[in-house]
Design a protein around this motif. Sequence first.
Motif, PDB file in Angstrom:
ATOM      1  N   SER A  47     -20.256 -63.365-108.239  1.00 53.37           N
ATOM      2  CA  SER A  47     -19.291 -62.503-107.565  1.00 53.37           C
ATOM      3  C   SER A  47     -17.997 -62.511-108.354  1.00 53.37           C
ATOM      4  O   SER A  47     -17.720 -63.446-109.106  1.00 53.37           O
ATOM      5  N   ASP A  49     -13.823 -61.008-107.951  1.00 53.63           N
ATOM      6  CA  ASP A  49     -12.712 -60.286-107.352  1.00 53.63           C
ATOM      7  C   ASP A  49     -11.706 -60.103-108.479  1.00 53.63           C
ATOM      8  O   ASP A  49     -11.362 -61.074-109.153  1.00 53.63           O
ATOM      9  N   GLU A  50     -11.260 -58.890-108.714  1.00 54.14           N
ATOM     10  CA  GLU A  50     -10.375 -58.661-109.864  1.00 54.14           C
ATOM     11  C   GLU A  50      -9.088 -59.484-109.811  1.00 54.14           C
ATOM     12  O   GLU A  50      -8.520 -59.811-110.847  1.00 54.14           O
ATOM     13  N   THR A  69     -17.632 -63.981-102.642  1.00 51.93           N
ATOM     14  CA  THR A  69     -17.481 -62.770-101.838  1.00 51.93           C
ATOM     15  C   THR A  69     -18.298 -62.809-100.546  1.00 51.93           C
ATOM     16  O   THR A  69     -18.633 -61.782-100.005  1.00 51.93           O
TER      17      THR A  69
END
Length: 170
Positions: A47, A49-50, A69
């Motif tokens: 996973s 997340d930017e 996530t």
Amino acid sequence: MAFLGLSLGTLTAHSRRSPSEQVKHFEMRKVDLCSSTEGAEVILATSSDEKHPPENIIDGNPETFWTTTGMFPQEFIICFHKHVKIEKLVIQSYLVRTLRIEKTTSKEPFDFELWVEKDLVHTEGQLQNEEIVARDGYATFLRFIIVSAFDHFASVHSISAEGLAVSNIS
């Protein structure tokens, strides 16, 4: 004056090392093998997340982290780009319940074997600091699997591995 003589004697003795002895001494120093400055790289994460990418795990910045996530298991793989001997792992995480660590000495991230599996203690409002003294810690890749968590999300703030670079991957 005796202190100065001891220092000069020590310096003189040290400077008598041959260049090959000095290089061996330098190569065998213990370092944080998981540090991106040592060449380690997160090559896979399930996973991302930017705002909290997996590279944060090894960037050396205590303010950054990687977050899952929501579904479990979640995993990431660290590549050392060399053969290493890990003596101690320190993992800083939040809300991780069960962590499995697998290792391989292959040239590619295949043929992982179970190395460590731990149930971590829930620390409300604080990071989990897990120190693992390694046995048989030879690896080229480590796979970290968050099997379960205490909530829907978990985070890994840092992984450090004290040890030695043994050889290059050939």
